[in-house]
Design a protein around this motif. Sequence first.
Motif, PDB file in Angstrom:
ATOM      1  N   UNK A  75       0.892  -1.257   0.232  1.00  0.00           N
ATOM      2  CA  UNK A  75      -0.128   0.151   0.113  1.00  0.00           C
ATOM      3  C   UNK A  75       0.881   1.249  -0.014  1.00  0.00           C
ATOM      4  N   UNK A  76       2.091   1.232   0.510  1.00  0.00           N
ATOM      5  CA  UNK A  76       2.938   2.390   0.664  1.00  0.00           C
ATOM      6  C   UNK A  76       4.492   1.954   0.516  1.00  0.00           C
ATOM      7  N   UNK A  77       4.877   2.176  -0.741  1.00  0.00           N
ATOM      8  CA  UNK A  77       6.385   1.974  -1.054  1.00  0.00           C
ATOM      9  C   UNK A  77       7.012   3.246  -1.711  1.00  0.00           C
ATOM     10  N   UNK A 110       1.157   3.369  -3.435  1.00  0.00           N
ATOM     11  CA  UNK A 110       0.959   1.805  -3.554  1.00  0.00           C
ATOM     12  C   UNK A 110       1.741   1.225  -4.927  1.00  0.00           C
ATOM     13  N   UNK A 111       1.996   0.031  -4.749  1.00  0.00           N
ATOM     14  CA  UNK A 111       2.492  -0.611  -5.984  1.00  0.00           C
ATOM     15  C   UNK A 111       2.688  -2.370  -5.796  1.00  0.00           C
ATOM     16  N   UNK A 161       4.621  -2.542 -10.961  1.00  0.00           N
ATOM     17  CA  UNK A 161       3.480  -1.863 -11.554  1.00  0.00           C
ATOM     18  C   UNK A 161       2.818  -1.056 -10.474  1.00  0.00           C
ATOM     19  N   UNK A 162       2.663   0.210 -11.028  1.00  0.00           N
ATOM     20  CA  UNK A 162       1.805   1.467 -10.432  1.00  0.00           C
ATOM     21  C   UNK A 162       0.428   1.201 -10.415  1.00  0.00           C
ATOM     22  N   UNK A 163      -0.298   1.938  -9.623  1.00  0.00           N
ATOM     23  CA  UNK A 163      -1.537   1.913  -9.547  1.00  0.00           C
ATOM     24  C   UNK A 163      -2.383   2.431 -10.640  1.00  0.00           C
TER      25      UNK A 163
END
Length: 69
Positions: free
Chosen positions: A21-23, A39-40, A49-51
């Motif tokens: 959720x948080x990178x 997120x990712x 892969x990004x949102x």
Amino acid sequence: MVISDEPLWGDAVEDFVQEYDDVIVYGDREGETVLHEGGGRILANGWVMLPTDRLLSPDAVHDIDTGPR
């Protein structure tokens, strides 16, 4: 001869996908170039892969911080 349209590995690849959720994704060793925050998903082949469904190449990514800041 029977040819299947199902992937050879099926859902087994999904077992190696890591979703966060948080990178913070960095593009340099010093951590000055932030490529993405939020997120990712880290795919089995090393791509991120990004949102927004954009992908970051493993060659562009130097480090991924997944822990608390």
